[in-house]
Design a protein around this motif. Sequence first.
Motif, PDB file in Angstrom:
ATOM      1  N   THR A 115       0.383  -0.901  -0.198  1.00 23.60           N
ATOM      2  CA  THR A 115      -0.677   0.133   0.357  1.00 23.60           C
ATOM      3  C   THR A 115       0.552   1.082   0.073  1.00 23.60           C
ATOM      4  OG1 THR A 115      -1.634  -1.432   1.605  1.00 23.60           O
ATOM      5  CG2 THR A 115      -1.708   1.367   1.375  1.00 23.60           C
ATOM      6  N   ALA A 116       0.779   2.499  -0.778  1.00 23.56           N
ATOM      7  CA  ALA A 116       1.355   3.698  -1.442  1.00 23.56           C
ATOM      8  C   ALA A 116       1.491   3.755   0.100  1.00 23.56           C
ATOM      9  CB  ALA A 116       1.631   4.133  -2.254  1.00 23.56           C
ATOM     10  N   PRO A 117       2.279   4.484   0.681  1.00 30.36           N
ATOM     11  CA  PRO A 117       2.246   6.134   2.153  1.00 30.36           C
ATOM     12  C   PRO A 117       1.786   6.713   1.596  1.00 30.36           C
ATOM     13  CG  PRO A 117       5.112   4.821   2.112  1.00 30.36           C
ATOM     14  CD  PRO A 117       3.533   3.905   0.506  1.00 30.36           C
ATOM     15  N   MET A 118       2.339   7.147   0.209  1.00 27.44           N
ATOM     16  CA  MET A 118       2.401   8.665  -0.108  1.00 27.44           C
ATOM     17  C   MET A 118       2.879   8.567  -1.480  1.00 27.44           C
ATOM     18  SD  MET A 118       6.105   9.996   0.246  1.00 27.44           S
ATOM     19  CE  MET A 118       6.399   9.412   2.264  1.00 27.44           C
ATOM     20  N   ASN A 138      -4.024  -1.527  -7.796  1.00 25.75           N
ATOM     21  CA  ASN A 138      -6.012  -1.976  -7.438  1.00 25.75           C
ATOM     22  C   ASN A 138      -6.961  -2.860  -8.592  1.00 25.75           C
ATOM     23  OD1 ASN A 138      -4.974   0.443  -5.834  1.00 25.75           O
ATOM     24  ND2 ASN A 138      -5.188   2.514  -6.966  1.00 25.75           N
ATOM     25  N   GLY A 139      -6.281  -3.749  -8.466  1.00 26.20           N
ATOM     26  CA  GLY A 139      -6.748  -4.638  -8.787  1.00 26.20           C
ATOM     27  C   GLY A 139      -6.781  -4.991  -9.957  1.00 26.20           C
ATOM     28  N   GLN A 140      -5.936  -3.850 -11.433  1.00 29.79           N
ATOM     29  CA  GLN A 140      -6.067  -4.040 -12.548  1.00 29.79           C
ATOM     30  C   GLN A 140      -4.961  -4.307 -13.280  1.00 29.79           C
ATOM     31  OE1 GLN A 140      -9.076  -3.069 -14.428  1.00 29.79           O
ATOM     32  NE2 GLN A 140      -9.700  -3.022 -12.687  1.00 29.79           N
ATOM     33  N   THR A 141      -4.687  -5.160 -14.207  1.00 26.82           N
ATOM     34  CA  THR A 141      -3.846  -5.654 -14.443  1.00 26.82           C
ATOM     35  C   THR A 141      -2.907  -4.585 -15.104  1.00 26.82           C
ATOM     36  OG1 THR A 141      -4.616  -8.180 -15.179  1.00 26.82           O
ATOM     37  CG2 THR A 141      -2.453  -7.128 -15.832  1.00 26.82           C
ATOM     38  N   ASP A 183      -3.088   3.550  -2.962  1.00 23.93           N
ATOM     39  CA  ASP A 183      -3.118   2.590  -4.214  1.00 23.93           C
ATOM     40  C   ASP A 183      -2.480   1.155  -3.411  1.00 23.93           C
ATOM     41  OD1 ASP A 183      -4.313   4.415  -5.795  1.00 23.93           O
ATOM     42  OD2 ASP A 183      -3.014   4.604  -6.888  1.00 23.93           O
ATOM     43  N   GLN A 184      -2.847   0.659  -3.838  1.00 24.05           N
ATOM     44  CA  GLN A 184      -2.621  -0.776  -3.863  1.00 24.05           C
ATOM     45  C   GLN A 184      -1.418  -1.749  -4.859  1.00 24.05           C
ATOM     46  OE1 GLN A 184      -6.184  -2.820  -1.626  1.00 24.05           O
ATOM     47  NE2 GLN A 184      -5.299  -1.899   0.243  1.00 24.05           N
ATOM     48  N   ILE A 185       0.074  -1.880  -4.698  1.00 21.78           N
ATOM     49  CA  ILE A 185      -0.017  -2.802  -5.727  1.00 21.78           C
ATOM     50  C   ILE A 185       0.132  -4.662  -4.805  1.00 21.78           C
ATOM     51  CG2 ILE A 185       1.540  -3.633  -6.623  1.00 21.78           C
ATOM     52  CD1 ILE A 185      -0.005  -1.262  -7.654  1.00 21.78           C
TER      53      ILE A 185
END
Length: 213
Positions: free
Chosen positions: A125-128, A153-156, A183-185
Amino acid sequence: MAVLQMVLLLCAGSSLAEEFFSPTVNIIAELEKLKSMNERIQKLEETLAKVLNENEALKTTVQDSQNKLESFQKENEAKKVAFSAGLLESGTGNTGPISTAKILVYKKVFSNIGGAYDSNTGVFTAPMKGAYYFRFKGHSHGGTTMAVSLLKNGQTQCSLHAWKPASNGNASNGIVLTLETGDQISTRLWQNTWVYDDPASYTSFGGFLIFPL
């Protein structure tokens, strides 16, 4: 007796009067000295007050500098974001093949500076807000296809693939992404594919903040 006392008093008064009005005592000069002394005392008081005010201003400046330094240190620490992890914490084995795609959870954490990677979910999870670099690698044995995608964020975003290698299959990929805070990776194993890992950490995932935006 009364006459004698009166004579003595008159003599004493005369002596005091002569001493007070003696030319050796310069009343004006003494008053000037007192005035000069008062002026010096007043200047000293003004100088002391100025020094005290400057000292308070200096304390404020020092405190402001300390606050700015602490803020800079915190900001600098927040910019330190990097992680790297292998798939299996220990042991040897395949993950998959499975009938539905699944998020890969990398348990063997080599580093997690900033704590943005969660080894319980496999999600970073991006902290900034900033530009980030991510890379992921996969390994498989022969006979079954290996395919893994990196998701934002769930997108390839990008993928790696090895189509039914005869013996061992290896693939890797990397990407630079602009992320917003939160944002999540993650990486996802495709359905009906597999990856292999052992203590050599052939299958891995990592990334870091290049610079904030």
